[in-house]
Design a protein around this motif. Structure first.
Motif, short mmCIF file in Angstrom:
data_model
loop_
_atom_site.label_atom_id
_atom_site.label_comp_id
_atom_site.label_asym_id
_atom_site.label_seq_id
_atom_site.Cartn_x
_atom_site.Cartn_y
_atom_site.Cartn_z
N ARG A 283 -5.38 -0.01 -5.07
CA ARG A 283 -4.65 -0.28 -3.82
C ARG A 283 -5.58 -0.83 -2.75
O ARG A 283 -5.23 -1.76 -2.03
CB ARG A 283 -3.98 1.00 -3.31
N VAL A 284 -6.78 -0.26 -2.64
CA VAL A 284 -7.75 -0.75 -1.66
C VAL A 284 -8.13 -2.19 -1.98
O VAL A 284 -8.20 -3.04 -1.09
CB VAL A 284 -9.00 0.16 -1.62
N VAL B 127 -5.24 -4.45 -0.90
CA VAL B 127 -5.17 -4.62 0.55
C VAL B 127 -6.29 -5.54 1.03
O VAL B 127 -6.06 -6.45 1.82
CB VAL B 127 -5.22 -3.25 1.26
N ILE B 128 -7.50 -5.32 0.55
CA ILE B 128 -8.63 -6.16 0.96
C ILE B 128 -8.40 -7.60 0.52
O ILE B 128 -8.69 -8.53 1.27
CB ILE B 128 -9.95 -5.59 0.39
N VAL C 48 -6.22 4.64 -6.21
CA VAL C 48 -6.63 4.34 -4.84
C VAL C 48 -7.50 3.09 -4.79
O VAL C 48 -7.33 2.24 -3.91
CB VAL C 48 -7.38 5.55 -4.22
N PHE C 49 -8.41 2.95 -5.73
CA PHE C 49 -9.30 1.79 -5.73
C PHE C 49 -8.52 0.49 -5.95
O PHE C 49 -8.84 -0.54 -5.35
CB PHE C 49 -10.39 1.95 -6.79
N ASN D 260 0.83 -1.20 0.00
CA ASN D 260 0.00 0.00 0.00
C ASN D 260 0.86 1.26 0.00
O ASN D 260 0.54 2.24 -0.66
CB ASN D 260 -0.92 -0.01 1.21
#
Length: 131
Positions: A48-49, A52-53, A45-46, A37
């Protein structure tokens, strides 16, 4: 007899190694999620999110496959069964109970306020201080 009780079998040792490997994989995946991240800060950003999820979900699945994870799943299942046994109060019962608690709270606060005033007067009378 004591010697045989303290000796671990090959399956127990193998099982312990598998547990340690699973937890190591969980830690590695969570570390990858955190470092990734920050390392890919310039990506969308989406994306990366999502990354991570994804890593959190995969590490959670691996963690649930360990002995501790199986215990957590069993606990959650038993808790769900117990929740189904609960008899929840109706709207009217909840309303009446809330009303009673509010009234008792007001009455007790008035009693304590009165006792505080009386005690202040008694102490000021004893110590000859005037307010």
């Amino acid at each position: 007899m004591g010697l045989f009780m303290s000796v671990k079998t090959d399956t127990q040792v193998c099982s312990q190694y598998k547990e340690k490997i699973k937890w190591f994989m969980v830690i590695i995946l969570l570390t990858i999620a955190i470092i990734g991240n920050y390392y890919y800060i310039d990506l969308n950003v989406f994306l990366r999110v999502f990354m991570v999820i994804f890593f959190i979900i995969v590490s959670g699945i691996i963690a649930l496959m360990t002995n501790k994870g199986k215990i957590i799943i069993l606990f959650a299942h038993e808790a769900r069964i117990e929740i189904r046994k609960v008899i929840w109060p109706t709207y009217q019962e909840t309303l009446y109970t809330t009303f009673i608690v509010a009234i008792v709270t007001v009455i007790m606060s008035l009693i304590l306020w009165g006792l505080d005033g009386i005690l202040v007067r008694i102490i000021s009378f004893i110590t000859n201080l005037r307010f």
